[in-house]
Design a protein around this motif. Structure first.
Motif, PDB file in Angstrom:
ATOM      1  N   LEU A 190      -4.471   7.672  -4.258  1.00  0.00           N
ATOM      2  CA  LEU A 190      -5.426   7.909  -3.213  1.00  0.00           C
ATOM      3  C   LEU A 190      -5.815   6.399  -2.925  1.00  0.00           C
ATOM      4  CD1 LEU A 190      -5.618  10.409  -1.383  1.00  0.00           C
ATOM      5  CD2 LEU A 190      -8.027  10.691  -2.697  1.00  0.00           C
ATOM      6  N   PRO A 191      -6.316   5.625  -3.704  1.00  0.00           N
ATOM      7  CA  PRO A 191      -7.080   4.526  -3.090  1.00  0.00           C
ATOM      8  C   PRO A 191      -5.953   3.652  -2.268  1.00  0.00           C
ATOM      9  CG  PRO A 191      -7.520   4.642  -5.360  1.00  0.00           C
ATOM     10  CD  PRO A 191      -6.396   5.861  -5.114  1.00  0.00           C
ATOM     11  N   TYR A 192      -4.638   3.790  -2.546  1.00  0.00           N
ATOM     12  CA  TYR A 192      -3.592   3.020  -1.571  1.00  0.00           C
ATOM     13  C   TYR A 192      -3.584   3.448   0.005  1.00  0.00           C
ATOM     14  CZ  TYR A 192      -1.608   1.032  -5.764  1.00  0.00           C
ATOM     15  OH  TYR A 192      -1.191   0.003  -6.696  1.00  0.00           O
ATOM     16  N   ALA A 193      -3.943   4.768   0.025  1.00  0.00           N
ATOM     17  CA  ALA A 193      -4.154   5.094   1.436  1.00  0.00           C
ATOM     18  C   ALA A 193      -5.525   4.984   2.033  1.00  0.00           C
ATOM     19  CB  ALA A 193      -4.002   6.821   1.432  1.00  0.00           C
ATOM     20  N   ASN A 197       0.946  -1.017  -0.057  1.00  0.00           N
ATOM     21  CA  ASN A 197       0.146   0.287   0.004  1.00  0.00           C
ATOM     22  C   ASN A 197       0.914   1.344  -0.094  1.00  0.00           C
ATOM     23  OD1 ASN A 197      -2.099  -1.804   0.909  1.00  0.00           O
ATOM     24  ND2 ASN A 197      -3.381  -0.254   0.973  1.00  0.00           N
ATOM     25  N   MET A 198       1.944   1.352   0.791  1.00  0.00           N
ATOM     26  CA  MET A 198       2.812   2.353   0.646  1.00  0.00           C
ATOM     27  C   MET A 198       3.352   2.853  -0.841  1.00  0.00           C
ATOM     28  SD  MET A 198       5.420   0.541  -0.485  1.00  0.00           S
ATOM     29  CE  MET A 198       6.513   2.240  -0.588  1.00  0.00           C
ATOM     30  N   PHE A 199       3.062   2.105  -1.895  1.00  0.00           N
ATOM     31  CA  PHE A 199       3.159   2.620  -3.182  1.00  0.00           C
ATOM     32  C   PHE A 199       2.367   3.768  -3.784  1.00  0.00           C
ATOM     33  CE2 PHE A 199       1.965   2.688  -7.647  1.00  0.00           C
ATOM     34  CZ  PHE A 199       3.185   2.727  -8.252  1.00  0.00           C
ATOM     35  N   GLY A 200       1.451   3.965  -2.661  1.00  0.00           N
ATOM     36  CA  GLY A 200       0.598   5.266  -3.233  1.00  0.00           C
ATOM     37  C   GLY A 200       1.301   6.484  -2.933  1.00  0.00           C
ATOM     38  N   SER A 201       2.517   6.486  -2.114  1.00  0.00           N
ATOM     39  CA  SER A 201       2.841   7.629  -1.836  1.00  0.00           C
ATOM     40  C   SER A 201       3.808   8.156  -3.073  1.00  0.00           C
ATOM     41  CB  SER A 201       4.134   7.141  -0.810  1.00  0.00           C
ATOM     42  OG  SER A 201       5.250   6.419  -1.014  1.00  0.00           O
ATOM     43  N   LEU A 202       4.107   7.170  -3.918  1.00  0.00           N
ATOM     44  CA  LEU A 202       4.824   7.780  -5.354  1.00  0.00           C
ATOM     45  C   LEU A 202       3.725   8.473  -6.270  1.00  0.00           C
ATOM     46  CD1 LEU A 202       7.168   7.801  -7.105  1.00  0.00           C
ATOM     47  CD2 LEU A 202       6.716   5.365  -7.792  1.00  0.00           C
ATOM     48  N   PRO A 203       2.745   7.810  -6.449  1.00  0.00           N
ATOM     49  CA  PRO A 203       1.880   8.809  -7.444  1.00  0.00           C
ATOM     50  C   PRO A 203       1.190   9.993  -6.889  1.00  0.00           C
ATOM     51  CG  PRO A 203       0.787   6.416  -6.846  1.00  0.00           C
ATOM     52  CD  PRO A 203       2.186   6.637  -6.638  1.00  0.00           C
ATOM     53  N   LEU A 204       1.176  10.052  -5.654  1.00  0.00           N
ATOM     54  CA  LEU A 204       0.898  11.199  -4.792  1.00  0.00           C
ATOM     55  C   LEU A 204       1.961  12.284  -4.827  1.00  0.00           C
ATOM     56  CD1 LEU A 204      -1.405   9.686  -1.870  1.00  0.00           C
ATOM     57  CD2 LEU A 204      -2.238  10.728  -3.758  1.00  0.00           C
ATOM     58  N   ASN A 205       3.173  11.831  -4.620  1.00  0.00           N
ATOM     59  CA  ASN A 205       4.266  12.618  -4.914  1.00  0.00           C
ATOM     60  C   ASN A 205       4.278  13.099  -6.436  1.00  0.00           C
ATOM     61  OD1 ASN A 205       6.643  13.955  -4.200  1.00  0.00           O
ATOM     62  ND2 ASN A 205       7.955  12.311  -4.647  1.00  0.00           N
ATOM     63  N   LEU A 206       4.052  12.399  -7.353  1.00  0.00           N
ATOM     64  CA  LEU A 206       4.029  12.703  -8.484  1.00  0.00           C
ATOM     65  C   LEU A 206       2.843  14.064  -8.883  1.00  0.00           C
ATOM     66  CD1 LEU A 206       5.006   9.725 -10.515  1.00  0.00           C
ATOM     67  CD2 LEU A 206       6.221  11.783 -10.934  1.00  0.00           C
ATOM     68  N   GLN A 264      -3.842  -3.533   8.705  1.00  0.00           N
ATOM     69  CA  GLN A 264      -2.558  -3.729   8.072  1.00  0.00           C
ATOM     70  C   GLN A 264      -1.412  -3.715   9.237  1.00  0.00           C
ATOM     71  OE1 GLN A 264      -1.336  -2.006   4.442  1.00  0.00           O
ATOM     72  NE2 GLN A 264      -2.987  -2.921   3.519  1.00  0.00           N
ATOM     73  N   THR A 265      -2.071  -3.316  10.577  1.00  0.00           N
ATOM     74  CA  THR A 265      -1.286  -3.473  11.528  1.00  0.00           C
ATOM     75  C   THR A 265      -0.790  -4.561  12.031  1.00  0.00           C
ATOM     76  OG1 THR A 265      -2.562  -1.410  12.635  1.00  0.00           O
ATOM     77  CG2 THR A 265      -1.062  -2.560  14.133  1.00  0.00           C
ATOM     78  N   ARG A 266       0.730  -4.571  12.382  1.00  0.00           N
ATOM     79  CA  ARG A 266       1.372  -5.877  12.646  1.00  0.00           C
ATOM     80  C   ARG A 266       2.368  -5.560  13.843  1.00  0.00           C
ATOM     81  NH1 ARG A 266       5.282  -7.014   7.500  1.00  0.00           N
ATOM     82  NH2 ARG A 266       6.179  -5.070   7.573  1.00  0.00           N
ATOM     83  N   LEU A 267       2.598  -4.459  14.091  1.00  0.00           N
ATOM     84  CA  LEU A 267       3.642  -3.872  15.250  1.00  0.00           C
ATOM     85  C   LEU A 267       4.946  -4.349  14.734  1.00  0.00           C
ATOM     86  CD1 LEU A 267       2.003  -4.677  18.528  1.00  0.00           C
ATOM     87  CD2 LEU A 267       2.074  -2.416  17.139  1.00  0.00           C
ATOM     88  N   THR A 288       3.069   5.729   7.689  1.00  0.00           N
ATOM     89  CA  THR A 288       2.947   7.187   7.879  1.00  0.00           C
ATOM     90  C   THR A 288       2.978   7.929   6.365  1.00  0.00           C
ATOM     91  OG1 THR A 288       5.413   7.282   8.419  1.00  0.00           O
ATOM     92  CG2 THR A 288       3.424   6.908  10.114  1.00  0.00           C
ATOM     93  N   ILE A 289       3.953   7.132   5.663  1.00  0.00           N
ATOM     94  CA  ILE A 289       4.326   7.857   4.299  1.00  0.00           C
ATOM     95  C   ILE A 289       3.281   8.154   3.604  1.00  0.00           C
ATOM     96  CG2 ILE A 289       5.303   5.747   3.167  1.00  0.00           C
ATOM     97  CD1 ILE A 289       6.601   9.608   2.941  1.00  0.00           C
ATOM     98  N   VAL A 290       2.387   6.954   3.367  1.00  0.00           N
ATOM     99  CA  VAL A 290       1.308   7.182   2.308  1.00  0.00           C
ATOM    100  C   VAL A 290       0.087   7.857   2.911  1.00  0.00           C
ATOM    101  CG1 VAL A 290       0.163   4.854   3.070  1.00  0.00           C
ATOM    102  CG2 VAL A 290      -0.225   5.985   0.482  1.00  0.00           C
ATOM    103  N   GLN A 291      -0.039   7.813   4.214  1.00  0.00           N
ATOM    104  CA  GLN A 291      -1.034   8.597   5.004  1.00  0.00           C
ATOM    105  C   GLN A 291      -0.669  10.038   4.808  1.00  0.00           C
ATOM    106  OE1 GLN A 291      -4.189   7.345   5.709  1.00  0.00           O
ATOM    107  NE2 GLN A 291      -3.439   5.325   5.050  1.00  0.00           N
ATOM    108  N   THR A 292       0.599  10.435   4.964  1.00  0.00           N
ATOM    109  CA  THR A 292       1.044  11.791   5.187  1.00  0.00           C
ATOM    110  C   THR A 292       0.785  12.493   3.790  1.00  0.00           C
ATOM    111  OG1 THR A 292       2.549  11.401   7.029  1.00  0.00           O
ATOM    112  CG2 THR A 292       2.918  13.384   5.789  1.00  0.00           C
ATOM    113  N   GLN A 293       1.412  11.709   2.706  1.00  0.00           N
ATOM    114  CA  GLN A 293       1.311  12.090   1.332  1.00  0.00           C
ATOM    115  C   GLN A 293      -0.165  12.395   1.172  1.00  0.00           C
ATOM    116  OE1 GLN A 293       3.557  13.414  -0.358  1.00  0.00           O
ATOM    117  NE2 GLN A 293       5.136  12.004  -0.805  1.00  0.00           N
ATOM    118  N   ALA A 294      -1.154  11.492   1.436  1.00  0.00           N
ATOM    119  CA  ALA A 294      -2.691  11.638   1.277  1.00  0.00           C
ATOM    120  C   ALA A 294      -3.120  12.997   1.856  1.00  0.00           C
ATOM    121  CB  ALA A 294      -3.403  10.500   1.698  1.00  0.00           C
TER     122      ALA A 294
END
Length: 366
Positions: A131-134, A108-117, A159-162, A171-177
């Motif tokens: 956005l759907p990845y977030a 899911n963190m892949f979403g940070s890349l298109p959001l950056n673009l 997706q929490t697993r500690l 945090t990276i994909v949610q912050t980018q969103a």
């Protein structure tokens, strides 16, 4: 204090602050962030994909891409930006099958890349892709396991697993969103998740276990936390209810990192083990966190700028002329076996190491 004494005080204070600022801006030829960044970023342009399970763009490649884009933007390198964008656009045409599915924190963190673009180009196709990845991190699938549903019921991502690695991936994909939409729900998600991981994994010495059942201070795992909490604090409003606790955890960690920094400027594969080998990817993540902390005013420049400079100058010695970073620990699952971490293979040019160097470059250039 008379006028002359006051003038001398202000002059000395200015000279001190100027000297501290130069620590993170004045580097010898061959060790500047511009030179190192260009080597590493351009290496990515013609590099092969590093696939997750042999199928989808992996998180190390995603971060390498993001770091290269940031370098292009900060240095106004339009040619590099064009090459990187063209490479990405293959993923929405001839290489669609490489787009990650949305069922795991590492995907899911892949979403940070298109959001950056999207932020760079303002092209809505990247927003619609990213956005759907977030969003799906908080949308529980029908086939979710019971423990995943339990996390969701408590307000956390399913997706929490500690695993400490998650604190950059989530945090990276949610912050980018949050950055592209302005919707507070995204930064709330990231902050809530961060507080959970701080509570569950941070130890009294400020460092983090790899997981609750793996009581070892693995370097890159701690690096993911250091980078993730730094990225979150850059955009989390200071009046947010979770800000004080997250900042407290960040500063507690930075104090510990300064103490564990080796005389050579690096950190070891197991941070608290003096006989372990210096590892580059995690050391670069720590360096990014320290540089940013000093520049943002979260950390005392007098205390932390020398440590950040020492780390950067140590790191550049591991970059060859082709932009490949040496002494990078390979991808590592958790294991309750101390020797496992000692024995992890080391590679040169592994994407786990390339990206964090570019984060340091970006922090130094900003």
């Amino acid at each position: 204090m008379n006028r002359i004494t006051l003038s001398i005080f202000f002059l000395l204070s200015f000279q001190f602050l100027f000297a501290q600022s130069k620590l993170l801006s004045d580097f010898p030829e061959g060790q500047t962030p511009e030179e190192i960044g260009k080597r590493i970023a351009y290496r990515f342009v013609g590099a092969k994909h590093a696939l997750h399970a042999g199928k989808w763009i992996s998180y190390p490649e995603t971060f390498y891409w993001n770091g290269s884009l940031q370098f292009a933007e900060l240095t106004n390198d339009n040619e590099l930006a064009k090459l990187l964008k063209n490479k990405f656009d293959l993923l929405i045409s001839s290489e669609k099958e490489l787009l990650p599915i949305k069922n795991h924190v590492d995907l899911n963190m892949f979403g940070s890349l298109p959001l950056n673009l999207y932020q760079i180009t303002n092209d809505k196709q990247y927003l619609e892709l990213g956005l759907p990845y977030a969003d799906t991190q908080w949308q529980v699938p029908q086939d979710a396991k019971p423990e995943q549903k339990q996390w969701a019921e408590k307000g956390y991502t399913w997706q929490t697993r500690l695993w400490i690695d998650d604190m950059y991936m989530i945090t990276i994909v949610q912050t980018q969103a949050f950055k592209v939409t302005g919707d507070i729900k995204y930064i709330d998600r990231a902050a809530r998740e961060m507080v959970l991981y701080l509570k569950e994994l941070q130890r009294p010495n400020g460092l983090f276990y790899h997981a609750p059942d793996v009581p070892f201070y693995w370097l890159r795992g701690n690096g993911w936390m250091a980078a993730g909490v730094t990225e979150l604090l850059r955009y989390l409003p200071e009046n947010h209810k979770d800000y004080p606790e997250i900042m407290k955890g960040y500063r507690k960690m930075m104090r510990s990192l300064k103490e564990y920094q080796t005389p050579g400027g690096m950190w070891n594969q197991l941070i608290d083990e003096a006989d372990c080998w210096p590892e580059t990817s995690g050391s670069a993540m720590f360096t990014y966190a320290l540089i940013t902390g000093v520049k943002q005013g979260w950390l005392s420049a007098e205390e932390y700028a020398p440590a950040a400079r020492k780390a950067w100058l140590a790191l550049v010695d591991y970059v060859d002329e082709k932009g490949a970073v040496a002494e990078v620990c390979v991808g590592t699952n958790k294991k309750n076996d101390k020797q496992y971490y000692y024995d992890r293979p080391r590679r040169t040019g592994d994407y786990h190491g390339q990206a964090p160097y570019l984060w340091c470059v970006g922090a130094l250039l900003e």
